[in-house]
Motif scaffolding. Structure first.
Motif, PDB file in Angstrom:
ATOM      1  N   LYS A  54       0.813  -1.216   0.000  1.00 10.69           N
ATOM      2  CA  LYS A  54       0.000   0.000   0.000  1.00 10.69           C
ATOM      3  C   LYS A  54       0.852   1.273   0.000  1.00 10.69           C
ATOM      4  O   LYS A  54       0.318   2.387  -0.006  1.00 10.69           O
ATOM      5  CB  LYS A  54      -0.933   0.007   1.218  1.00 10.69           C
ATOM      6  CG  LYS A  54      -1.958  -1.109   1.233  1.00 10.69           C
ATOM      7  CD  LYS A  54      -2.950  -0.972   0.090  1.00 10.69           C
ATOM      8  CE  LYS A  54      -4.008  -2.058   0.138  1.00 10.69           C
ATOM      9  NZ  LYS A  54      -5.014  -1.897  -0.933  1.00 10.69           N
ATOM     10  N   ASN A  55       2.190   1.104   0.053  1.00  9.36           N
ATOM     11  CA  ASN A  55       3.117   2.241   0.029  1.00  9.36           C
ATOM     12  C   ASN A  55       2.763   3.284   1.100  1.00  9.36           C
ATOM     13  O   ASN A  55       2.603   4.474   0.816  1.00  9.36           O
ATOM     14  CB  ASN A  55       3.137   2.900  -1.357  1.00  9.36           C
ATOM     15  CG  ASN A  55       3.594   1.945  -2.435  1.00  9.36           C
ATOM     16  OD1 ASN A  55       4.380   1.035  -2.178  1.00  9.36           O
ATOM     17  ND2 ASN A  55       3.092   2.135  -3.643  1.00  9.36           N
ATOM     18  N   CYS A  56       2.653   2.791   2.324  1.00  7.99           N
ATOM     19  CA  CYS A  56       2.288   3.680   3.419  1.00  7.99           C
ATOM     20  C   CYS A  56       2.882   3.196   4.738  1.00  7.99           C
ATOM     21  O   CYS A  56       3.358   2.064   4.841  1.00  7.99           O
ATOM     22  CB  CYS A  56       0.766   3.796   3.545  1.00  7.99           C
ATOM     23  SG  CYS A  56      -0.034   2.282   4.146  1.00  7.99           S
ATOM     24  N   TYR A  88      -2.953   6.511   8.238  1.00 11.16           N
ATOM     25  CA  TYR A  88      -2.129   5.980   7.156  1.00 11.16           C
ATOM     26  C   TYR A  88      -1.314   7.145   6.585  1.00 11.16           C
ATOM     27  O   TYR A  88      -1.876   8.182   6.227  1.00 11.16           O
ATOM     28  CB  TYR A  88      -2.987   5.388   6.040  1.00 11.16           C
ATOM     29  CG  TYR A  88      -3.739   4.129   6.406  1.00 11.16           C
ATOM     30  CD1 TYR A  88      -3.177   2.869   6.217  1.00 11.16           C
ATOM     31  CD2 TYR A  88      -5.036   4.197   6.909  1.00 11.16           C
ATOM     32  CE1 TYR A  88      -3.871   1.713   6.524  1.00 11.16           C
ATOM     33  CE2 TYR A  88      -5.746   3.041   7.229  1.00 11.16           C
ATOM     34  CZ  TYR A  88      -5.159   1.806   7.031  1.00 11.16           C
ATOM     35  OH  TYR A  88      -5.854   0.673   7.343  1.00 11.16           O
ATOM     36  N   ILE A  89       0.010   6.989   6.495  1.00  9.91           N
ATOM     37  CA  ILE A  89       0.870   8.028   5.944  1.00  9.91           C
ATOM     38  C   ILE A  89       1.480   7.511   4.649  1.00  9.91           C
ATOM     39  O   ILE A  89       2.218   6.520   4.648  1.00  9.91           O
ATOM     40  CB  ILE A  89       1.984   8.429   6.927  1.00  9.91           C
ATOM     41  CG1 ILE A  89       1.382   8.916   8.248  1.00  9.91           C
ATOM     42  CG2 ILE A  89       2.892   9.491   6.313  1.00  9.91           C
ATOM     43  CD1 ILE A  89       2.431   9.152   9.328  1.00  9.91           C
ATOM     44  N   LYS A  90       1.198   8.161   3.541  1.00  7.34           N
ATOM     45  CA  LYS A  90       1.723   7.741   2.242  1.00  7.34           C
ATOM     46  C   LYS A  90       3.225   8.029   2.166  1.00  7.34           C
ATOM     47  O   LYS A  90       3.689   9.100   2.550  1.00  7.34           O
ATOM     48  CB  LYS A  90       1.015   8.485   1.111  1.00  7.34           C
ATOM     49  CG  LYS A  90      -0.381   7.959   0.823  1.00  7.34           C
ATOM     50  CD  LYS A  90      -0.386   6.490   0.485  1.00  7.34           C
ATOM     51  CE  LYS A  90      -0.892   6.186  -0.876  1.00  7.34           C
ATOM     52  NZ  LYS A  90      -0.905   4.743  -1.168  1.00  7.34           N
TER      53      LYS A  90
END
Length: 261
Positions: free
Chosen positions: A232-234, A248-250
């Motif tokens: 999820k690239n986070c 959630y932090i990208k």
């Protein structure tokens, strides 16, 4: 180059970063955030820890640990290990390094002062280890096409005797035990869940869907986890007090290693 795992230097001035495709270790200045030096290491360096002026880099495809002097940033010794070393922790009280051999059914114990090696045999492949109060917490699994199961076990490191074990269906990829607490958390990349295991009853007491593929876990204070999610690239901020996701932090693609500065 495959940047993978991170740790802070003993003097808290640098970050060490393993590159699994480049077979190298970066020394990065925390002041300038620039690469100060590069050192070749074994093949597929998957883990790094620093303690007492030494850096320990485990290379999964070379089945070894490289011991590096922090001051000179030079390799002073390579020690052969079991098959596919995957995790390393340092017992600072007893000056020993513990290495989980991910395909070797064993944990290797390196006595740093005596320069000796001892092997603890297991019935599954360990993939994550943690030490607290002379106890070794081990997440192990086996997946050979017939069996697909995991264990969370607790070993007495003085006697190398297993005190407790919980067996679970499925494969789990990471584990963390909050210091002083009677529970551990494990994650699964198969279903994207995080599970809370009670160490008194040795049973699953809670679970939460994280989604995606959770990878590394880092404690942030007393009740928070940072969890990297490679699909999820986070980065997930998870509250262990309420067992809830806070945010959630990208970030960039396929985040893995985490370090607290």
């Amino acid at each position: 180059i495959g940047p993978y795992d991170l740790c802070i230097s003993s003097n808290k001035k640098n970050i060490y970063l393993t590159n699994v495709y480049d077979n190298s270790l970066f020394k990065i200045s925390m002041d300038s955030m620039k690469i100060e030096d590069v050192l070749p290491v074994g093949k597929f360096p998957i883990g790094v820890e620093a303690c007492g002026g030494l850096i320990f880099v485990i290379s999964s495809d070379s089945n070894c640990v490289s011991i590096i002097d922090e001051e000179s940033f030079k390799n002073i010794e390579n020690i052969s290990l079991g098959e596919k070393p995957i995790d390393v922790v340092i017992d600072k009280n007893n000056e020993k390094a513990y290495v989980a051999n991910g395909n070797g059914y064993s944990v290797d114990v390196i006595d740093i002062k005596k320069d000796t090696l001892e092997t603890i045999k297991l019935n599954k492949n360990p993939i994550k280890i943690q030490i607290e109060n002379n106890l070794l917490y081990v997440l192990s699994n086996i997946n050979n096409g017939v069996l697909n199961c995991s264990d969370v076990s607790v070993l007495d490191i003085e006697s190398n005797v297993v005190k407790n074990v919980i067996s679970l269906k499925g494969n789990y990829n990471n584990m963390v035990k909050p210091v002083g607490k009677e529970f551990v958390y494990i994650t699964s990349q198969e279903n994207g869940y995080i599970y809370k295991i009670d160490l008194c009853t040795f049973s699953v007491s809670a679970k939460k869907k994280l989604d995606g593929m959770p990878s590394k876990i880092l404690m942030l204070g007393e009740h928070l986890f940072l969890i990297s999610n490679i699909s999820k690239n986070c980065i997930i901020i998870f509250d262990t007090k309420s067992d809830k996701i806070l945010e959630y932090i990208k970030v960039g693609k396929e985040p893995n290693g985490l370090v607290m500065i």
